[in-house]
Scaffold this motif. Structure first.
Motif, PDB file in Angstrom:
ATOM      1  N   GLU A  76       0.829  -1.203   0.000  1.00  0.00           N
ATOM      2  CA  GLU A  76       0.000   0.000   0.000  1.00  0.00           C
ATOM      3  C   GLU A  76       0.862   1.252   0.000  1.00  0.00           C
ATOM      4  OE1 GLU A  76      -4.031  -1.347   2.403  1.00  0.00           O
ATOM      5  OE2 GLU A  76      -2.177  -1.008   3.546  1.00  0.00           O
ATOM      6  N   ARG A  77       1.922   1.217   0.792  1.00  0.00           N
ATOM      7  CA  ARG A  77       2.799   2.377   0.879  1.00  0.00           C
ATOM      8  C   ARG A  77       3.526   2.609  -0.448  1.00  0.00           C
ATOM      9  NH1 ARG A  77       6.498   1.929   5.925  1.00  0.00           N
ATOM     10  NH2 ARG A  77       4.459   1.366   6.793  1.00  0.00           N
ATOM     11  N   ALA A  78       3.988   1.527  -1.064  1.00  0.00           N
ATOM     12  CA  ALA A  78       4.711   1.653  -2.337  1.00  0.00           C
ATOM     13  C   ALA A  78       3.786   2.192  -3.429  1.00  0.00           C
ATOM     14  CB  ALA A  78       5.299   0.309  -2.745  1.00  0.00           C
ATOM     15  N   GLU A  79       2.553   1.709  -3.486  1.00  0.00           N
ATOM     16  CA  GLU A  79       1.594   2.209  -4.477  1.00  0.00           C
ATOM     17  C   GLU A  79       1.287   3.678  -4.246  1.00  0.00           C
ATOM     18  OE1 GLU A  79      -1.716  -0.419  -4.094  1.00  0.00           O
ATOM     19  OE2 GLU A  79      -0.815  -2.008  -5.322  1.00  0.00           O
ATOM     20  N   SER A  80       1.141   4.043  -2.973  1.00  0.00           N
ATOM     21  CA  SER A  80       0.904   5.445  -2.624  1.00  0.00           C
ATOM     22  C   SER A  80       2.090   6.306  -3.035  1.00  0.00           C
ATOM     23  CB  SER A  80       0.656   5.564  -1.115  1.00  0.00           C
ATOM     24  OG  SER A  80       0.659   6.908  -0.699  1.00  0.00           O
ATOM     25  N   ASP A  81       3.295   5.840  -2.753  1.00  0.00           N
ATOM     26  CA  ASP A  81       4.505   6.596  -3.109  1.00  0.00           C
ATOM     27  C   ASP A  81       4.580   6.849  -4.609  1.00  0.00           C
ATOM     28  OD1 ASP A  81       5.271   6.601  -0.460  1.00  0.00           O
ATOM     29  OD2 ASP A  81       6.734   4.989  -0.668  1.00  0.00           O
ATOM     30  N   ARG A  82       4.307   5.824  -5.392  1.00  0.00           N
ATOM     31  CA  ARG A  82       4.385   5.973  -6.852  1.00  0.00           C
ATOM     32  C   ARG A  82       3.387   7.009  -7.348  1.00  0.00           C
ATOM     33  NH1 ARG A  82       5.429   0.307  -6.675  1.00  0.00           N
ATOM     34  NH2 ARG A  82       3.206  -0.176  -6.864  1.00  0.00           N
ATOM     35  N   ALA A  83       2.169   6.955  -6.810  1.00  0.00           N
ATOM     36  CA  ALA A  83       1.138   7.905  -7.240  1.00  0.00           C
ATOM     37  C   ALA A  83       1.497   9.333  -6.822  1.00  0.00           C
ATOM     38  CB  ALA A  83      -0.217   7.508  -6.662  1.00  0.00           C
ATOM     39  N   LEU A  84       1.987   9.503  -5.610  1.00  0.00           N
ATOM     40  CA  LEU A  84       2.345  10.834  -5.132  1.00  0.00           C
ATOM     41  C   LEU A  84       3.501  11.412  -5.948  1.00  0.00           C
ATOM     42  CD1 LEU A  84       2.096  10.243  -1.275  1.00  0.00           C
ATOM     43  CD2 LEU A  84       0.580  11.675  -2.656  1.00  0.00           C
ATOM     44  N   CYS A  85       4.505  10.597  -6.225  1.00  0.00           N
ATOM     45  CA  CYS A  85       5.643  11.078  -7.017  1.00  0.00           C
ATOM     46  C   CYS A  85       5.197  11.449  -8.427  1.00  0.00           C
ATOM     47  CB  CYS A  85       6.739  10.009  -7.069  1.00  0.00           C
ATOM     48  SG  CYS A  85       7.643   9.816  -5.516  1.00  0.00           S
ATOM     49  N   ARG A  86       4.366  10.632  -9.020  1.00  0.00           N
ATOM     50  CA  ARG A  86       3.899  10.924 -10.386  1.00  0.00           C
ATOM     51  C   ARG A  86       3.132  12.246 -10.409  1.00  0.00           C
ATOM     52  NH1 ARG A  86       0.660   7.100 -10.814  1.00  0.00           N
ATOM     53  NH2 ARG A  86      -1.303   8.221 -10.598  1.00  0.00           N
ATOM     54  N   ARG A  87       2.255  12.454  -9.438  1.00  0.00           N
ATOM     55  CA  ARG A  87       1.447  13.668  -9.428  1.00  0.00           C
ATOM     56  C   ARG A  87       2.311  14.903  -9.169  1.00  0.00           C
ATOM     57  NH1 ARG A  87      -3.887  13.454  -9.334  1.00  0.00           N
ATOM     58  NH2 ARG A  87      -4.171  15.133  -7.815  1.00  0.00           N
ATOM     59  N   PHE A  88       3.339  14.758  -8.353  1.00  0.00           N
ATOM     60  CA  PHE A  88       4.234  15.889  -8.107  1.00  0.00           C
ATOM     61  C   PHE A  88       4.994  16.254  -9.379  1.00  0.00           C
ATOM     62  CE2 PHE A  88       8.415  17.591  -6.894  1.00  0.00           C
ATOM     63  CZ  PHE A  88       8.018  18.718  -6.196  1.00  0.00           C
ATOM     64  N   LEU A  89       5.480  15.257 -10.093  1.00  0.00           N
ATOM     65  CA  LEU A  89       6.240  15.523 -11.313  1.00  0.00           C
ATOM     66  C   LEU A  89       5.358  16.093 -12.419  1.00  0.00           C
ATOM     67  CD1 LEU A  89       8.519  12.359 -11.325  1.00  0.00           C
ATOM     68  CD2 LEU A  89       9.221  14.714 -10.845  1.00  0.00           C
ATOM     69  N   GLU A  90       4.060  15.802 -12.381  1.00  0.00           N
ATOM     70  CA  GLU A  90       3.133  16.324 -13.376  1.00  0.00           C
ATOM     71  C   GLU A  90       2.627  17.727 -13.041  1.00  0.00           C
ATOM     72  OE1 GLU A  90       1.205  11.968 -14.679  1.00  0.00           O
ATOM     73  OE2 GLU A  90       0.113  13.340 -13.343  1.00  0.00           O
ATOM     74  N   LEU A  91       2.926  18.203 -11.858  1.00  0.00           N
ATOM     75  CA  LEU A  91       2.418  19.496 -11.413  1.00  0.00           C
ATOM     76  C   LEU A  91       3.064  20.629 -12.224  1.00  0.00           C
ATOM     77  CD1 LEU A  91       0.505  20.418  -9.050  1.00  0.00           C
ATOM     78  CD2 LEU A  91       2.592  20.863  -7.737  1.00  0.00           C
ATOM     79  N   PRO A  92       2.280  21.581 -12.714  1.00  0.00           N
ATOM     80  CA  PRO A  92       2.869  22.697 -13.470  1.00  0.00           C
ATOM     81  C   PRO A  92       3.921  23.463 -12.674  1.00  0.00           C
ATOM     82  CG  PRO A  92       0.488  22.656 -13.774  1.00  0.00           C
ATOM     83  CD  PRO A  92       0.804  21.642 -12.723  1.00  0.00           C
TER      84      PRO A  92
END
Length: 210
Positions: free
Chosen positions: A26-42
């Motif tokens: 659960e933590r690893a899946e959460s980490d991946r999603a959070l990192c992806r969303r941060f990198l996609e942030l304008p």
């Protein structure tokens, strides 16, 4: 009725236990999603110099962010904890430049250049949790309260969905961030979020000594 300080202390204990109860998957899946969303942030795309944190324990794993931002040619900074609960931002070009620091958290070595606050475009601010108004519950050391006082750049927080709070106990001097990202949602200070919550006023003002 407990004071705000007591309420924060009790909530930290509760939320840390809640975070620790997550499975490694659960933590690893959460980490991946959070990192992806941060990198996609304008705001991330527009920033040339970013101060991140090295996630430890149940915090989001930020190592993939460092690798991705280095690959993009960004200037990546990490904090060094100084006496007096003050943070100093230092330029890091490789994980080989990190040394064991305060609280067992890897920090930039003394050879890493200090970067002043006015040069920092974006700070990724760690927290135990955030709320829908973009206010943060810190670890209790006050490092980032001092770091953000007077800082005028962009600020972003990462918060796991399961830890997001409707409203945190807060005092008038408590500072929030501009944007909070969860795995599935985005909250912006001073604007209506995806969840319909009204954000807190954006932080204003720099790093100590910056």
């Amino acid at each position: 009725m407990p004071s705000c300080t007591e309420a924060k202390r009790a909530l930290r204990v509760q939320l840390r236990a809640q975070a620790a109860a997550l499975s490694l998957r659960e933590r690893a899946e959460s980490d991946r999603a959070l990192c992806r969303r941060f990198l996609e942030l304008p705001q991330t795309a527009e920033a040339g110099t970013l101060l991140l944190f090295w996630g430890v324990g149940t915090e989001p794993d930020t190592r993939p962010l460092l690798d991705a931002l280095w690959a993009q040619g960004k200037r990546v900074l990490l904090p060094q904890c100084l006496p007096g609960h003050v943070l100093e931002a230092r330029l890091v070009r490789s994980p080989r430049e990190l040394v064991p620091g305060a609280y067992g958290i890897p920090e930039p070595g003394s050879d890493c250049p200090v970067v002043e606050g006015r040069e920092i475009d974006l700070i990724l601010v760690p927290a135990v949790a955030y709320d829908r108004q973009c206010l943060r519950l810190g670890q209790g050391g006050g490092y980032y309260d001092r770091c953000l006082a007077g800082y005028q750049g962009r600020t972003v927080g990462l918060c796991r969905d399961v830890l997001l709070q409707d409203r945190l106990p807060a005092e008038p001097h408590d500072l929030g961030v501009e944007v909070v990202l969860t795995e599935t949602r985005r909250f912006s200070a001073g604007q209506k979020s995806a969840g319909g919550a009204q954000g807190a006023p954006p932080v204003s003002g720099g790093l100590q000594g910056g």
